[in-house]
Motif scaffolding. Sequence first.
Motif, PDB file in Angstrom:
ATOM      1  N   ALA A 186       0.806  -1.224   0.000  1.00  0.00           N
ATOM      2  CA  ALA A 186       0.000   0.000   0.000  1.00  0.00           C
ATOM      3  C   ALA A 186       0.841   1.277   0.000  1.00  0.00           C
ATOM      4  O   ALA A 186       0.526   2.214  -0.747  1.00  0.00           O
ATOM      5  N   PRO A 187       1.907   1.394   0.809  1.00  0.00           N
ATOM      6  CA  PRO A 187       2.685   2.636   0.776  1.00  0.00           C
ATOM      7  C   PRO A 187       3.228   2.962  -0.603  1.00  0.00           C
ATOM      8  O   PRO A 187       3.139   4.110  -1.062  1.00  0.00           O
ATOM      9  N   SER A 188       3.786   1.965  -1.283  1.00  0.00           N
ATOM     10  CA  SER A 188       4.342   2.185  -2.614  1.00  0.00           C
ATOM     11  C   SER A 188       3.267   2.576  -3.616  1.00  0.00           C
ATOM     12  O   SER A 188       3.469   3.465  -4.457  1.00  0.00           O
ATOM     13  N   GLU A 189       2.109   1.932  -3.517  1.00  0.00           N
ATOM     14  CA  GLU A 189       1.018   2.245  -4.425  1.00  0.00           C
ATOM     15  C   GLU A 189       0.518   3.673  -4.229  1.00  0.00           C
ATOM     16  O   GLU A 189       0.254   4.398  -5.192  1.00  0.00           O
ATOM     17  N   HIS A 190       0.394   4.077  -2.979  1.00  0.00           N
ATOM     18  CA  HIS A 190      -0.055   5.440  -2.690  1.00  0.00           C
ATOM     19  C   HIS A 190       0.947   6.469  -3.204  1.00  0.00           C
ATOM     20  O   HIS A 190       0.565   7.498  -3.783  1.00  0.00           O
ATOM     21  N   VAL A 191       2.212   6.212  -2.974  1.00  0.00           N
ATOM     22  CA  VAL A 191       3.251   7.150  -3.430  1.00  0.00           C
ATOM     23  C   VAL A 191       3.249   7.251  -4.949  1.00  0.00           C
ATOM     24  O   VAL A 191       3.344   8.360  -5.501  1.00  0.00           O
ATOM     25  N   ASP A 192       3.158   6.133  -5.647  1.00  0.00           N
ATOM     26  CA  ASP A 192       3.123   6.165  -7.117  1.00  0.00           C
ATOM     27  C   ASP A 192       1.979   7.044  -7.603  1.00  0.00           C
ATOM     28  O   ASP A 192       2.143   7.852  -8.533  1.00  0.00           O
ATOM     29  N   LYS A 193       0.831   6.900  -6.981  1.00  0.00           N
ATOM     30  CA  LYS A 193      -0.358   7.649  -7.400  1.00  0.00           C
ATOM     31  C   LYS A 193      -0.193   9.140  -7.144  1.00  0.00           C
ATOM     32  O   LYS A 193      -0.425   9.979  -8.034  1.00  0.00           O
ATOM     33  N   PHE A 194       0.215   9.490  -5.918  1.00  0.00           N
ATOM     34  CA  PHE A 194       0.323  10.895  -5.563  1.00  0.00           C
ATOM     35  C   PHE A 194       1.478  11.580  -6.284  1.00  0.00           C
ATOM     36  O   PHE A 194       1.365  12.733  -6.711  1.00  0.00           O
ATOM     37  N   PHE A 195       2.586  10.879  -6.415  1.00  0.00           N
ATOM     38  CA  PHE A 195       3.749  11.492  -7.040  1.00  0.00           C
ATOM     39  C   PHE A 195       3.466  11.791  -8.511  1.00  0.00           C
ATOM     40  O   PHE A 195       3.893  12.833  -9.036  1.00  0.00           O
ATOM     41  N   GLN A 196       2.768  10.905  -9.172  1.00  0.00           N
ATOM     42  CA  GLN A 196       2.439  11.126 -10.581  1.00  0.00           C
ATOM     43  C   GLN A 196       1.585  12.383 -10.749  1.00  0.00           C
ATOM     44  O   GLN A 196       1.772  13.154 -11.695  1.00  0.00           O
ATOM     45  N   LYS A 197       0.668  12.607  -9.821  1.00  0.00           N
ATOM     46  CA  LYS A 197      -0.169  13.799  -9.889  1.00  0.00           C
ATOM     47  C   LYS A 197       0.623  15.067  -9.586  1.00  0.00           C
ATOM     48  O   LYS A 197       0.406  16.123 -10.194  1.00  0.00           O
ATOM     49  N   MET A 198       1.564  14.965  -8.654  1.00  0.00           N
ATOM     50  CA  MET A 198       2.291  16.156  -8.212  1.00  0.00           C
ATOM     51  C   MET A 198       3.420  16.555  -9.160  1.00  0.00           C
ATOM     52  O   MET A 198       3.682  17.751  -9.350  1.00  0.00           O
ATOM     53  N   ASP A 199       4.089  15.572  -9.737  1.00  0.00           N
ATOM     54  CA  ASP A 199       5.213  15.866 -10.626  1.00  0.00           C
ATOM     55  C   ASP A 199       4.667  16.256 -11.999  1.00  0.00           C
ATOM     56  O   ASP A 199       4.710  15.496 -12.956  1.00  0.00           O
ATOM     57  N   ARG A 200       4.196  17.465 -12.093  1.00  0.00           N
ATOM     58  CA  ARG A 200       3.451  17.895 -13.285  1.00  0.00           C
ATOM     59  C   ARG A 200       4.316  18.018 -14.528  1.00  0.00           C
ATOM     60  O   ARG A 200       3.847  17.821 -15.643  1.00  0.00           O
ATOM     61  N   ASN A 201       5.576  18.375 -14.368  1.00  0.00           N
ATOM     62  CA  ASN A 201       6.439  18.511 -15.560  1.00  0.00           C
ATOM     63  C   ASN A 201       7.296  17.273 -15.810  1.00  0.00           C
ATOM     64  O   ASN A 201       8.171  17.284 -16.679  1.00  0.00           O
ATOM     65  N   ARG A 202       7.043  16.211 -15.016  1.00  0.00           N
ATOM     66  CA  ARG A 202       7.699  14.920 -15.211  1.00  0.00           C
ATOM     67  C   ARG A 202       9.228  15.019 -15.190  1.00  0.00           C
ATOM     68  O   ARG A 202       9.921  14.382 -15.975  1.00  0.00           O
ATOM     69  N   ASP A 203       9.761  15.798 -14.266  1.00  0.00           N
ATOM     70  CA  ASP A 203      11.219  15.907 -14.161  1.00  0.00           C
ATOM     71  C   ASP A 203      11.769  15.056 -13.015  1.00  0.00           C
ATOM     72  O   ASP A 203      12.951  15.117 -12.704  1.00  0.00           O
ATOM     73  N   GLY A 204      10.909  14.263 -12.387  1.00  0.00           N
ATOM     74  CA  GLY A 204      11.360  13.334 -11.362  1.00  0.00           C
ATOM     75  C   GLY A 204      11.415  13.895  -9.958  1.00  0.00           C
ATOM     76  O   GLY A 204      11.779  13.176  -9.019  1.00  0.00           O
ATOM     77  N   VAL A 205      11.056  15.164  -9.783  1.00  0.00           N
ATOM     78  CA  VAL A 205      11.017  15.772  -8.455  1.00  0.00           C
ATOM     79  C   VAL A 205       9.765  16.637  -8.345  1.00  0.00           C
ATOM     80  O   VAL A 205       9.194  17.067  -9.349  1.00  0.00           O
ATOM     81  N   VAL A 206       9.354  16.891  -7.116  1.00  0.00           N
ATOM     82  CA  VAL A 206       8.202  17.749  -6.854  1.00  0.00           C
ATOM     83  C   VAL A 206       8.682  19.010  -6.173  1.00  0.00           C
ATOM     84  O   VAL A 206       9.348  18.953  -5.129  1.00  0.00           O
ATOM     85  N   THR A 207       8.369  20.153  -6.753  1.00  0.00           N
ATOM     86  CA  THR A 207       8.714  21.436  -6.138  1.00  0.00           C
ATOM     87  C   THR A 207       7.621  21.828  -5.155  1.00  0.00           C
ATOM     88  O   THR A 207       6.520  21.265  -5.153  1.00  0.00           O
ATOM     89  N   ILE A 208       7.906  22.830  -4.344  1.00  0.00           N
ATOM     90  CA  ILE A 208       6.892  23.276  -3.385  1.00  0.00           C
ATOM     91  C   ILE A 208       5.687  23.861  -4.110  1.00  0.00           C
ATOM     92  O   ILE A 208       4.549  23.721  -3.666  1.00  0.00           O
ATOM     93  N   GLU A 209       5.931  24.503  -5.254  1.00  0.00           N
ATOM     94  CA  GLU A 209       4.822  25.050  -6.036  1.00  0.00           C
ATOM     95  C   GLU A 209       3.924  23.932  -6.564  1.00  0.00           C
ATOM     96  O   GLU A 209       2.688  24.023  -6.506  1.00  0.00           O
ATOM     97  N   GLU A 210       4.539  22.870  -7.088  1.00  0.00           N
ATOM     98  CA  GLU A 210       3.767  21.733  -7.584  1.00  0.00           C
ATOM     99  C   GLU A 210       3.003  21.060  -6.443  1.00  0.00           C
ATOM    100  O   GLU A 210       1.846  20.658  -6.604  1.00  0.00           O
ATOM    101  N   PHE A 211       3.665  20.922  -5.330  1.00  0.00           N
ATOM    102  CA  PHE A 211       3.082  20.274  -4.164  1.00  0.00           C
ATOM    103  C   PHE A 211       1.832  21.016  -3.703  1.00  0.00           C
ATOM    104  O   PHE A 211       0.755  20.426  -3.546  1.00  0.00           O
ATOM    105  N   ILE A 212       1.967  22.320  -3.491  1.00  0.00           N
ATOM    106  CA  ILE A 212       0.845  23.116  -2.993  1.00  0.00           C
ATOM    107  C   ILE A 212      -0.257  23.214  -4.038  1.00  0.00           C
ATOM    108  O   ILE A 212      -1.443  23.061  -3.722  1.00  0.00           O
ATOM    109  N   GLU A 213       0.115  23.455  -5.299  1.00  0.00           N
ATOM    110  CA  GLU A 213      -0.879  23.594  -6.363  1.00  0.00           C
ATOM    111  C   GLU A 213      -1.698  22.321  -6.527  1.00  0.00           C
ATOM    112  O   GLU A 213      -2.928  22.368  -6.658  1.00  0.00           O
ATOM    113  N   THR A 214      -1.025  21.183  -6.506  1.00  0.00           N
ATOM    114  CA  THR A 214      -1.737  19.916  -6.668  1.00  0.00           C
ATOM    115  C   THR A 214      -2.679  19.664  -5.503  1.00  0.00           C
ATOM    116  O   THR A 214      -3.836  19.267  -5.700  1.00  0.00           O
TER     117      THR A 214
END
Length: 236
Positions: A186-214
């Motif tokens: 479950a932890p891995s599945e949840h992370v895959d789901k949330f990270f895909q939504k947050m990493d909007r430009n698909r650069d492999g990291v989530v910025t604070i702007e992406e995090f808050i906006e999502t």
Amino acid sequence: MMGAMMAALSVEARRRLSRPSCLSHCGHSAARYHRSDSSDSDLELSTVRHQPEGLDQLQAQTKFTRKELQSLYRGFKNECPSGLVDEETFKSIYSQFFPQGDASTYAHFLFNAFDLDRNGSIRFEDFVIGLSVLLRGSVTEKLNWAFNLYDINKDGYITKEEMLAIMKSIYDMMGRYTYPCVRDEAPSEHVDKFFQKMDRNRDGVVTIEEFIETCQKEKKITRIAVVKHNTRMKTS
């Protein structure tokens, strides 16, 4: 995702802050209200090794009243006479609230989020500033605080590995009696789901702007990310 993470700290603290009881364990309870006297203004600084900032400054930096700060400080000093909490003490204290699981890893991450100046100890100022955000901060303030927790190496980005490390530590902390029961994957599945939504430009990291906006745009994530003060976790 972050509801369990932040509720673990904030719900218990808020519940006890609203009733007369002694603050114990340096961060999960609030002090019994006493009558104010002249020593309250000083925060009784003479008896501790670390002397916190004055009440006026702390009141300006937090959303606590003067009386609440006085009460919180009395309890903090009672449990932590030196005025400082090191990581091992913090882990020991925090683990008492989750006897059914292993809270040591999550407590390590949480300690680093509270240790604002990165000197290996939590001051009273660190404690009340963080607690103020968790209990009375705006949605954006809470999301900023959560981002800092997930940004383990403090480089300004959240990687999938960092998010997974935090998520696994939460599941470890909640233990096998968590309700509803969760699967090992479950932890891995949840992370895959949330990270895909947050990493909007698909650069492999989530910025604070992406995090808050999502979190603000996605209603489902927002419900999970932002702590509701009536959140309850069934652990037995």
